[in-house]
Scaffold this active site. Structure first.
Site, short mmCIF file in Angstrom:
data_model
loop_
_atom_site.label_atom_id
_atom_site.label_comp_id
_atom_site.label_asym_id
_atom_site.label_seq_id
_atom_site.Cartn_x
_atom_site.Cartn_y
_atom_site.Cartn_z
N CYS A 37 -12.88 -48.46 46.50
CA CYS A 37 -13.64 -48.50 45.19
C CYS A 37 -15.11 -49.38 45.92
CB CYS A 37 -13.92 -49.20 43.98
SG CYS A 37 -14.57 -49.54 42.80
N GLY A 83 -20.91 -36.26 42.96
CA GLY A 83 -21.50 -34.94 42.34
C GLY A 83 -21.52 -34.27 43.45
#
Length: 307
Positions: free
Chosen positions: A133, A220
């Site tokens: 992360c 994305g």
């Protein structure tokens, strides 16, 4: 009859699709209420940490023309609340749905604690260990960029639990194959990749970043070529099962990821465009595979023909 079922360690998937960690929360966000989650291959829940986390300053998400920047910062109620409330709620509503729990921490001991508690709950089928992360000050990506730490922490978690563990790899490294081999050496049952790429955007009128944390993880369609490249690199480095992610928006994308070396996929940012993207892709896959002359989706894995 076209087969789109996938078997992975600890997981029997009716199709290779699952929402990426954080996308559907703990099965309790609005997107998760729009269809029967039994249509998914599995549900990956939001990353869980030892203690509750409030996350990063707002705004935490910026939807862009070709992707999403996020700096949520692993907002979650903590592992004890997840085990006592969140997981029972999911299992009550979807008792047969495979569940992958995402594990986070700020220290090695924290990762092991969360993994143990989630596994001991008997309500999850596998763990996705989030070594990658980019949106936390401690833990996360700081572990995932060092092969020796990845191997050591993977081994510690593997000793502590009996269910399969999938190590989530960061793309923010120069040699992802080396990190993958370290996870394998530590006993990982599988890998998932890629997590988000570090990114930033600036509002030229205010001269301030779009995110409250200034920078965040970019996901994305814009990261798809990076994801496919790194999945292919990892596939050449290890035979471990791979759950691929990074810009998947169509059935064709799923096939491309599998050709590169993924065994199954997670879908994240595409939910901003279509909350039902996973069942829609699952419905489209059989016809596309039939046109390709492929009877079993698993036959695609790693079958890229390099020049």
């Amino acid at each position: 009859m076209i087969n789109i079922k996938v078997k992975l360690p600890g997981l029997s998937l009716k199709n290779p699709l699952m929402p990426a960690s954080g996308t559907f929360g703990f099965g309790d966000v609005s997107a998760a209420e729009k269809f029967d989650l039994n249509e998914l291959g599995a549900l990956v829940i939001k990353t869980t940490t030892p203690k509750p986390r409030a996350g990063n300053p707002q705004p935490q998400i910026a939807v862009l023309e070709n992707g999403v920047l996020n700096s949520v910062g692993l907002t979650n109620p903590g592992v004890d609340q997840v085990v006592s409330t969140k997981l029972p709620d999911i299992k009550k509503k979807y008792p047969a749905l495979p569940i992958i729990a995402s594990v986070g921490g700020e220290s090695s001991a924290g990762y092991v604690e969360v993994a143990q508690k989630l596994a001991a709950s008997k309500m999850v089928n596998a763990l996705e260990i989030n070594f990658s992360c980019p949106n936390v000050a401690q833990g996360g990506m700081s572990f995932g960029v060092h092969p020796e730490l990845v191997e050591k922490l993977t081994a510690a978690i593997k000793v502590a639990v009996t269910i399969p563990i999938y190590i989530k790899l960061t793309p923010n490294v120069t040699a992802i194959g080396e990190i993958a081999r370290a996870a394998e050496a530590g006993g990982a049952d599988g890998l998932s990749l890629i997590n988000t790429v570090m990114g930033m955007r600036i509002n030229i009128k205010t001269r301030k970043p779009l995110l409250g944390n200034n920078f965040g993880g970019y996901s994305g369609a814009g990261v798809k070529p990076i994801a496919i490249y790194q999945i292919n690199q990892v596939r050449t480095a290890t035979k471990l099962p791979i759950i691929g992610m990074g810009g998947i928006e169509s059935a064709e994308d799923v096939i491309e990821f599998m050709l590169a070396g993924a065994n199954a996929v997670e879908v994240g940012s595409a939910h901003f465009k279509d909350p039902l993207i996973c069942p829609h892709i699952a419905d489209e896959l059989p016809a596309i595979l039939a046109k390709m002359g492929v009877a079993d989706i698993n036959d695609l894995v790693g079958q890229i023909e390099l020049n």
